[in-house]
Design a protein around this motif. Structure first.
Motif, PDB file in Angstrom:
ATOM      1  N   ASP A   3      -9.147   7.405  -1.446  1.00  0.00           N
ATOM      2  CA  ASP A   3      -7.989   6.673  -0.944  1.00  0.00           C
ATOM      3  C   ASP A   3      -7.728   7.181   0.463  1.00  0.00           C
ATOM      4  O   ASP A   3      -7.681   8.394   0.693  1.00  0.00           O
ATOM      5  CB  ASP A   3      -6.749   6.906  -1.816  1.00  0.00           C
ATOM      6  N   TYR A   5      -5.326   7.196   3.900  1.00  0.00           N
ATOM      7  CA  TYR A   5      -3.960   7.016   4.401  1.00  0.00           C
ATOM      8  C   TYR A   5      -3.980   7.248   5.908  1.00  0.00           C
ATOM      9  O   TYR A   5      -4.469   8.283   6.367  1.00  0.00           O
ATOM     10  CB  TYR A   5      -3.009   8.009   3.733  1.00  0.00           C
ATOM     11  N   GLN A  26      -6.208  -5.194   8.783  1.00  0.00           N
ATOM     12  CA  GLN A  26      -6.409  -4.929   7.361  1.00  0.00           C
ATOM     13  C   GLN A  26      -7.171  -6.061   6.686  1.00  0.00           C
ATOM     14  O   GLN A  26      -8.044  -5.817   5.861  1.00  0.00           O
ATOM     15  CB  GLN A  26      -5.068  -4.698   6.673  1.00  0.00           C
ATOM     16  N   ILE A  30     -10.905  -5.010   4.799  1.00  0.00           N
ATOM     17  CA  ILE A  30     -10.849  -4.763   3.357  1.00  0.00           C
ATOM     18  C   ILE A  30     -10.398  -6.031   2.644  1.00  0.00           C
ATOM     19  O   ILE A  30      -9.742  -6.883   3.232  1.00  0.00           O
ATOM     20  CB  ILE A  30      -9.914  -3.566   3.042  1.00  0.00           C
ATOM     21  N   ALA A  34      -5.658  -5.591  -1.003  1.00  0.00           N
ATOM     22  CA  ALA A  34      -5.947  -4.207  -1.377  1.00  0.00           C
ATOM     23  C   ALA A  34      -5.256  -3.211  -0.450  1.00  0.00           C
ATOM     24  O   ALA A  34      -4.826  -2.158  -0.890  1.00  0.00           O
ATOM     25  CB  ALA A  34      -7.453  -3.965  -1.380  1.00  0.00           C
ATOM     26  N   ALA A  35      -5.159  -3.545   0.828  1.00  0.00           N
ATOM     27  CA  ALA A  35      -4.521  -2.645   1.790  1.00  0.00           C
ATOM     28  C   ALA A  35      -3.009  -2.853   1.774  1.00  0.00           C
ATOM     29  O   ALA A  35      -2.522  -3.937   1.468  1.00  0.00           O
ATOM     30  CB  ALA A  35      -5.064  -2.908   3.187  1.00  0.00           C
ATOM     31  N   ARG A  36      -2.298  -1.783   2.116  1.00  0.00           N
ATOM     32  CA  ARG A  36      -0.834  -1.863   2.200  1.00  0.00           C
ATOM     33  C   ARG A  36      -0.386  -1.328   3.546  1.00  0.00           C
ATOM     34  O   ARG A  36      -1.020  -0.448   4.112  1.00  0.00           O
ATOM     35  CB  ARG A  36      -0.199  -1.045   1.084  1.00  0.00           C
ATOM     36  N   GLU A  52      -0.687   3.047   6.783  1.00  0.00           N
ATOM     37  CA  GLU A  52      -1.628   2.087   6.211  1.00  0.00           C
ATOM     38  C   GLU A  52      -2.285   2.772   5.023  1.00  0.00           C
ATOM     39  O   GLU A  52      -2.703   3.924   5.125  1.00  0.00           O
ATOM     40  CB  GLU A  52      -2.695   1.698   7.230  1.00  0.00           C
ATOM     41  N   TYR A  54      -5.309   2.427   2.099  1.00  0.00           N
ATOM     42  CA  TYR A  54      -6.553   1.769   1.707  1.00  0.00           C
ATOM     43  C   TYR A  54      -7.060   2.449   0.442  1.00  0.00           C
ATOM     44  O   TYR A  54      -7.713   3.486   0.504  1.00  0.00           O
ATOM     45  CB  TYR A  54      -7.583   1.872   2.828  1.00  0.00           C
ATOM     46  N   VAL A  57     -11.731   3.142  -1.406  1.00  0.00           N
ATOM     47  CA  VAL A  57     -12.697   2.699  -0.407  1.00  0.00           C
ATOM     48  C   VAL A  57     -13.858   3.692  -0.362  1.00  0.00           C
ATOM     49  O   VAL A  57     -13.714   4.845  -0.766  1.00  0.00           O
ATOM     50  CB  VAL A  57     -12.046   2.570   0.989  1.00  0.00           C
ATOM     51  N   PHE A  61     -15.704   4.574   4.980  1.00  0.00           N
ATOM     52  CA  PHE A  61     -14.768   3.546   5.425  1.00  0.00           C
ATOM     53  C   PHE A  61     -13.939   4.013   6.622  1.00  0.00           C
ATOM     54  O   PHE A  61     -13.612   3.215   7.507  1.00  0.00           O
ATOM     55  CB  PHE A  61     -13.846   3.133   4.269  1.00  0.00           C
ATOM     56  N   LEU A  65     -13.043   1.823   9.925  1.00  0.00           N
ATOM     57  CA  LEU A  65     -11.658   1.516  10.239  1.00  0.00           C
ATOM     58  C   LEU A  65     -11.312   1.985  11.648  1.00  0.00           C
ATOM     59  O   LEU A  65     -10.658   1.268  12.417  1.00  0.00           O
ATOM     60  CB  LEU A  65     -10.715   2.147   9.223  1.00  0.00           C
TER      61      LEU A  65
END
Length: 94
Positions: A3, A5, A26, A30, A34-36, A52, A54, A57, A61, A65
């Protein structure tokens, strides 16, 4: 899988311009949904902290990114660096 961040500071006056750029980034990097994008409540001195997220992943990744963020139009809208943190699940207890 990890994960990821990513957190950074955003001036209040830049928030409305930056949010659609982050969401566009985002959606490019992805699977949709799925992304916030989160914001710390409160804040002070006219600066917000954004994050952010993710989930699940691949470990590589973060590199993809970072490359995508470099060309996403964030220049002048983010205060300071984008900091990346990686977390993994605890192994199951035996």
């Amino acid at each position: 899988m990890v994960d990821l961040y990513v957190y950074y500071k955003v001036r209040d006056e830049n928030a409305a311009r930056l949010a659609p750029l982050v969401r566009a980034l985002q959606s490019r990097v992805i699977e949709a949904g799925a992304a916030r994008l989160l914001r710390r409540p409160g804040g002070g001195d006219g600066v917000q902290t954004w994050m952010e997220v993710y989930p699940a992943v691949p470990e590589r990744f973060a590199d993809a990114l970072a490359a995508a963020a470099g060309s996403a139009g964030f220049e002048g809208l983010v205060e300071g660096p984008r900091r990346v943190e990686v977390f993994v699940e605890f192994p199951p207890c035996a």
